[in-house]
Design a protein around this motif. Sequence first.
Motif, short mmCIF file in Angstrom:
data_model
loop_
_atom_site.label_atom_id
_atom_site.label_comp_id
_atom_site.label_asym_id
_atom_site.label_seq_id
_atom_site.Cartn_x
_atom_site.Cartn_y
_atom_site.Cartn_z
N UNK A 1 0.70 -1.49 0.73
CA UNK A 1 0.03 0.36 0.05
C UNK A 1 1.16 1.48 -0.10
N UNK A 2 2.18 0.90 0.29
CA UNK A 2 2.81 2.30 0.02
C UNK A 2 4.11 2.32 2.23
N UNK A 3 4.01 1.44 2.68
CA UNK A 3 4.82 2.12 4.07
C UNK A 3 5.87 1.51 3.67
N UNK A 4 6.93 2.14 4.60
CA UNK A 4 7.65 2.20 4.23
C UNK A 4 8.20 1.22 5.36
N UNK A 5 8.01 1.73 6.87
CA UNK A 5 8.07 0.16 7.88
C UNK A 5 7.19 0.03 8.26
N UNK A 6 6.43 -1.45 8.18
CA UNK A 6 5.68 -1.97 9.66
C UNK A 6 5.78 -2.10 10.78
N UNK A 7 5.42 -1.73 12.05
CA UNK A 7 5.75 -2.30 12.98
C UNK A 7 4.33 -3.85 13.46
#
Length: 349
Positions: free
Chosen positions: A217-223
């Motif tokens: 979707x466009x997230x640079x990082x996922x937490x």
Amino acid sequence: MQFFAYGARAGDKPLESLRINRRTPGVEDIQIEIAYCGICHSDLHQVRAEWEGTQFPCVPGHEIVGRVATVGSQVTDFSPGDLVGVGCIVDSCKHCDECEAGLENYCDGMIGTYNFPTPDAPGWTLGGYSQAIVVHQRYVLRIRHPEAQLAAVAPLLCAGITTWSPLRHWQAGPGKKVGIVGIGGLGHMGIKLAHALGAHVVAFTTSESKREAAKALGADEVVISSDAQQMAAHLKSIDLIINTVAAPHDLDALLVLLKRDGAMVLVGAPALPHPSPNVFNLIMKRRTLTGSMIGGIPETQEMLDFCAEHSIVSDIELIRAEQINDAYERMLKGDVKYRFVIDNATLAD
Ligand code: NAP
Ligand code: ZN
């Protein structure tokens, strides 16, 4: 005029097929044949009477797209056949400071698309889970996406504008680190829009299964927000957090991720309160905890035009009217990628 709709007769009853009336269009009104309507978590909160004051029968739906059917004699900018949208607002006082500023969403006389008082029968507004709607021209939006994308445009009318408005107000863009919390209907649009605005986007989710999708979707990082180690990696580093979570949760775990002067904007509207945040997490870094409600009509048009220009739409699962109740259950489980949209043609089947 009578139309088919889908709504509930009580908070503990499933939605069912109903017949509703729409007013005869006035001189400044536009009658819209609704093609598709998105399902927002607010629809569920309202129709199940989780929020106070639900009037029954309740017909939800405020992510409306379709075609202009007829226009009143004083309608200036729309003609029959035009592709249009209607979001969460169908009227306001039109002359207060908020309306003058194009922030009709903050007008004390704002009339929401469903469950707000109206002279029309039955006395409260009925939303977009219906074949047609009649709306004053001021609150009708123009859709410039290709018609083939119409169903996927519907969620922009609430999920899109509710994330766009705070992203713009708090100036998300290049050089800014933006957190989006909760990857549902609102959150997935928040990721797409923050990314398109040029921000560095960190998605916070409780669902491991959404990790790869959030990146797409466009997230640079996922937490994964339950993982303390992953959370700690972002301490005191984020400029802006848009929190879309639909249930009460620990705000402190997120506040501490904000850098000095950072802001967390609550857009999720759970029926029960969040546990109170620790005041020291605000004082120590001059952080802001705030909220935001949908958006005004001009900024909604701005968002729609931005999305048309950048080919941004929602990721949707198109459903038939009789699947609405199942869709609600799946939404509660977070089992939707990322918005259910009703094919309103099926209301008449
Ligand atoms: P949604 O599609 O159900 O998404 C909400 C997401 O929040 C879920 O997908 C889940 O994401 C996360 N979540 C749910 N329960 C959680 C919990 N107990 N703890 C942590 N995370 C949880 O809902 P939506 O349509 O995006 O709406 C979200 C909220 O915004 C609703 O309360 C709605 O009423 C409100 N809303 C407000 C405005 C406004 O103007 N402020 C406008 C529209 C909607 P993960 O799986 O990624 O964790
Ligand atoms: Zn909504």
